[in-house]
Scaffold this motif. Structure first.
Motif, PDB file in Angstrom:
ATOM      1  N   LYS A 275       0.863  -1.176   0.000  1.00  0.00           N
ATOM      2  CA  LYS A 275       0.000   0.000   0.000  1.00  0.00           C
ATOM      3  C   LYS A 275       0.900   1.227   0.000  1.00  0.00           C
ATOM      4  CE  LYS A 275      -3.698   2.472   2.391  1.00  0.00           C
ATOM      5  NZ  LYS A 275      -4.575   2.547   3.593  1.00  0.00           N
ATOM      6  N   ASP A 276       0.695   2.083  -0.989  1.00  0.00           N
ATOM      7  CA  ASP A 276       1.547   3.267  -1.153  1.00  0.00           C
ATOM      8  C   ASP A 276       3.026   2.882  -1.218  1.00  0.00           C
ATOM      9  OD1 ASP A 276      -0.572   5.084  -1.197  1.00  0.00           O
ATOM     10  OD2 ASP A 276      -0.610   5.217   0.993  1.00  0.00           O
TER      11      ASP A 276
ATOM     12  N   ASP B 208      -9.715   3.603  -1.074  1.00  0.00           N
ATOM     13  CA  ASP B 208      -8.388   3.849  -1.650  1.00  0.00           C
ATOM     14  C   ASP B 208      -7.825   2.605  -2.336  1.00  0.00           C
ATOM     15  OD1 ASP B 208      -8.567   6.390  -0.547  1.00  0.00           O
ATOM     16  OD2 ASP B 208      -7.532   5.807   1.298  1.00  0.00           O
TER      17      ASP B 208
ATOM     18  N   LYS C   2      -4.422   2.554  -4.157  1.00  0.00           N
ATOM     19  CA  LYS C   2      -3.157   2.606  -3.427  1.00  0.00           C
ATOM     20  C   LYS C   2      -2.535   1.221  -3.221  1.00  0.00           C
ATOM     21  CE  LYS C   2      -4.206   6.856  -0.861  1.00  0.00           C
ATOM     22  NZ  LYS C   2      -4.262   7.487   0.477  1.00  0.00           N
ATOM     23  N   TYR C   3      -3.266   0.155  -3.579  1.00  0.00           N
ATOM     24  CA  TYR C   3      -2.796  -1.201  -3.335  1.00  0.00           C
ATOM     25  C   TYR C   3      -2.262  -1.832  -4.622  1.00  0.00           C
ATOM     26  CZ  TYR C   3      -5.333  -0.992   1.126  1.00  0.00           C
ATOM     27  OH  TYR C   3      -5.780  -0.655   2.372  1.00  0.00           O
TER      28      TYR C   3
ATOM     29  N   ARG D 144      -1.671  -3.825 -10.154  1.00  0.00           N
ATOM     30  CA  ARG D 144      -2.446  -2.852  -9.378  1.00  0.00           C
ATOM     31  C   ARG D 144      -3.834  -3.395  -9.083  1.00  0.00           C
ATOM     32  NH1 ARG D 144      -2.541   3.170 -11.368  1.00  0.00           N
ATOM     33  NH2 ARG D 144      -3.574   3.235  -9.323  1.00  0.00           N
TER      34      ARG D 144
END
Length: 354
Positions: free
Chosen positions: A235-236, A269, A272-273, A289
């Protein structure tokens, strides 16, 4: 490291997979009281690929890969000589079981002695690691420490063995030489023999899967080779440690491998993963993604099914009614059936005088 009867060989690598760590491992298993299982088995592995096998039933040491027969080019009777060694080792391990049963005050029952040794070689840094250890009934019994050149006894019953072996300086010197030089030399030779198989890399097909909208999201990779790989969720850009379940590497029927990593469904979100797959010997990561449109699922909306069925039934009824009307208009006129003709009906009655 716990020793178990049925060994799961795991390739443990850091996320830097540009270098390849090769391994040569031997597993000896002696047992008593185990039905339908050989009393003594030896399995040799190169990079987690079985290359050699012996058991007390066949009483013969045999190669399990064609390229292992290249050894006979320099020594024609190599496998015959190894067979003789294996048969002698079999008798020694049979005696070891009796000794250990006495140490643990045991008589009958199922008992297993295991012996594992080998070495690892990093083909980039040249680093060498060696190990040798014994296990009894699923737990470590005595382990060789290569750095101190001494034996470690995790259990009280092994202290006698530790003291005896620590005093044998000649054997300790041999172990150091074998694990640091002889074993790696054999390993490099085997890697050269089987490089077409051992050095091959096949990239996987990676898919995102989900059983239902509320279930975990699975990142699934299949078709890769070799089986030295890692998979994780980020994540991020940061690797996730929580809400992630990484499965074991499993074999496919074609000789390739598969693995998966489950992620607890994020509430928001999604963008973001991502899922990361890394294969040993391959510099580039495969990054997938997390996007809803890319998720494959076998879930079907029951409401849509119900509407579809209702519409289908109405359509069938409408077509059936239309077909009947067309049929009525086109059907030819026929004479009345005998059952509707009173004259015919009367003549079919029994004769009162008969």
């Amino acid at each position: 490291m716990k020793t178990v009867m049925f060994l799961t060989l795991l390739g443990l690598f850091l996320h830097d997979t540009t270098a390849v760590t090769h391994s040569l491992q031997y597993f000896y298993t002696a047992s008593s009281g185990v039905p339908n299982f050989p009393e003594f088995v030896i399995v040799g592995m190169v990079d987690d690929l079985q290359v050699e096998y012996y058991d007390s039933n066949i009483k013969k040491d045999v190669p399990k890969q064609d390229w292992m027969n290249k050894i006979t080019e320099s020594k024609a009777d190599y496998w015959e000589g190894e067979t003789v060694k294996c048969q002698g080792t079999q008798q020694a391990f049979k005696a070891n079981i009796d000794i250990l049963k006495q140490r643990f005050n045991q008589t009958g029952g199922v008992h297993i002695v295991q012996y594992m040794y080998g070495c690892e070689w990093d083909d980039e840094t040249g680093e060498i690691n060696g190990y040798r250890q014994y296990g009894y009934d699923g737990e470590d019994f005595v382990v060789y420490d290569m750095k101190t050149m001494t034996w470690v006894a995790p259990r009280p019953q092994a202290v006698i063995t530790k003291h005896k072996w620590d005093q044998n300086k000649a054997d300790l010197d041999y172990l150091k030489n074998y694990l640091s030089k002889e074993c790696p030399d054999w390993l490099k030779k085997y890697v050269d023999y089987g490089k077409s198989s051992l050095m091959r890399t096949d990239l996987p097909t990676v898919s995102l899967l989900q059983k239902s909208p509320s279930s975990r999201i699975t990142c699934h990779a299949t078709g890769f080779y070799p089986n030295r790989a890692v998979m994780f969720w980020r994540k991020d850009g940061e690797e996730l440690q929580e809400n992630v379940d990484v499965g074991e590497i499993l074999p496919n029927p074609d000789g390739s491998f598969q693995m998966s990593a489950d992620l607890e469904l994020p509430s928001r979100d999604w963008e973001k993963y991502d899922c990361v797959f890394q294969l040993s010997g391959v510099k580039e990561d495969i990054v997938t993604r997390l996007e809803k449109r890319e998720i494959k699922t076998n879930h079907v909306d029951r409401t849509i099914i119900g509407i579809g069925i209702a519409v289908g039934v109405l359509l069938v009824l409408a077509l059936a009614g239309l077909g009947y009307m067309i049929y009525k208009k086109r059907a030819p006129k026929r004479p009345p059936s005998p059952a509707s003709d009173s004259g015919v009906e009367q003549s079919m009655l029994p004769n009162p005088s008969s």
